[in-house]
Design an enzyme around this catalytic site. Sequence first.
Site, PDB file in Angstrom:
ATOM      1  N   GLU A  20      -6.206 -10.730  -1.227  1.00 12.08           N
ATOM      2  CA  GLU A  20      -7.033 -10.518  -0.024  1.00 12.08           C
ATOM      3  C   GLU A  20      -8.517 -10.454  -0.386  1.00 12.08           C
ATOM      4  O   GLU A  20      -9.248  -9.567   0.053  1.00 12.08           O
ATOM      5  CB  GLU A  20      -6.605  -9.222   0.690  1.00 12.08           C
ATOM      6  CG  GLU A  20      -5.127  -9.160   1.005  1.00 12.08           C
ATOM      7  CD  GLU A  20      -4.689  -7.917   1.786  1.00 12.08           C
ATOM      8  OE1 GLU A  20      -5.560  -7.211   2.349  1.00 12.08           O
ATOM      9  OE2 GLU A  20      -3.483  -7.648   1.829  1.00 12.08           O
TER      10      GLU A  20
ATOM     11  N   GLU B 240       0.794  -1.247   0.000  1.00  4.50           N
ATOM     12  CA  GLU B 240       0.000   0.000   0.000  1.00  4.50           C
ATOM     13  C   GLU B 240       0.821   1.289   0.000  1.00  4.50           C
ATOM     14  O   GLU B 240       0.554   2.206   0.778  1.00  4.50           O
ATOM     15  CB  GLU B 240      -0.950  -0.018   1.216  1.00  4.50           C
ATOM     16  CG  GLU B 240      -1.824  -1.252   1.253  1.00  4.50           C
ATOM     17  CD  GLU B 240      -2.754  -1.317   2.469  1.00  4.50           C
ATOM     18  OE1 GLU B 240      -2.540  -0.567   3.428  1.00  4.50           O
ATOM     19  OE2 GLU B 240      -3.684  -2.121   2.431  1.00  4.50           O
TER      20      GLU B 240
HETATM   21  C1  GLA Z   1      -4.892  -4.553   4.316  1.00  4.20           C
HETATM   22  C2  GLA Z   1      -3.689  -5.379   4.698  1.00  4.20           C
HETATM   23  C3  GLA Z   1      -4.102  -6.671   5.351  1.00  4.20           C
HETATM   24  C4  GLA Z   1      -5.195  -6.470   6.361  1.00  4.20           C
HETATM   25  C5  GLA Z   1      -6.353  -5.793   5.720  1.00  4.20           C
HETATM   26  C6  GLA Z   1      -7.474  -5.621   6.702  1.00  4.20           C
HETATM   27  O1  GLA Z   1      -5.494  -4.941   3.166  1.00  4.20           O
HETATM   28  O2  GLA Z   1      -2.850  -5.669   3.624  1.00  4.20           O
HETATM   29  O3  GLA Z   1      -2.985  -7.201   6.001  1.00  4.20           O
HETATM   30  O4  GLA Z   1      -4.730  -5.717   7.441  1.00  4.20           O
HETATM   31  O5  GLA Z   1      -5.901  -4.530   5.279  1.00  4.20           O
HETATM   32  O6  GLA Z   1      -7.689  -6.739   7.496  1.00  4.20           O
END
Ligand code: GLA
Length: 327
Positions: free
Chosen positions: A238, A130
Amino acid sequence: MIRKLHASYRDYFPIGAAVNTKTIQSHKETIINHFSSITAENEMKPQYFHPSEHVYNFEQGDIIADFAAENNMLLRGHTLIWHNQTPDWFFTDQGKPVSRELVLKRMREHINTIMGHYIGRTYCWDVVNEAVSDKAADPCLRKTPWLDAIGEDYIEHAFKFAREADPNAVLFYNDYNECDPVKSQKIYSLVKSLIDGGVPVDGIGMQGHWDIYLPQIDNIKRAIELYASLGVKLQITELDVSLFRFEDGTSYQEAPNELLEKQAEKYGKIFELLREYKDLFTGVTFWGVSDDTTWLSDFPFKGRKNWPLLFDDQQKPKMAFERIMNF
Ligand code: GLA
């Protein structure tokens, strides 16, 4: 006989789930039956691994790594350099900012020690998480303590240190809102400039925190093609499909059937697209195992129950599961 998700996708890509030291016990059967890869939900983040200088705590991460090994699963390393869940000590000495050189030295030791500890056990790492800003008006890079302390080349250093620490690990840049037309262009430009400069970035992790409305399939497709044009590997890292728009605070006791149907439809379309692009994808990971443990029941509204995954609160397969199994 149990129909196993990962077995159905054997010819496509590994199917993963984010787990923690509790769910590998409470959700063991579901994890083993349906997933062939795991990611630690929190246990392998800087805050847990490296709480203060020269102090490493691998206990929780090792429990997850052992579970992966015992069950023949892949393990994704997540994550080394991020602005969240990262202690302040990296950037300070007795409360005062330290030099760029010292932060780089700390970064190198951090990456080296953690990747070294898991060498041969984690096949890939989210090296930088990020780093890109969301808004069109903002500069490409998000303002973070890493950027402040080191400068724009912090990302390039992180990847170089990672390659040095484990030459065999597949190194990912990972981000969210990755299908947004503005942000995807920024992610593309960042990774392109890294690759053009000889920085070892092997893949782009598309987090995939989506909902039943957005992103539209066309935007997912456009982002996949944009990233793939860089010649890197792709993963969905994710995935979850919320029943609500991000800013919608409506809450329900039970998941409305109509929304679960929309969710199944969305998951169906997502997986149809991913199967189409199977040669580009080396993994698709869900952010959780079943609806009873999702982070989205506390985010962005505390206590607003959500049902974003393939398995329900009792770990039973939902409509969305059936949809992606039927192809
Ligand atoms: C981001 C992070 C993850 C997690 C999510 C929320 O996407 O990369 O590790 O913390 O937020 O759970």
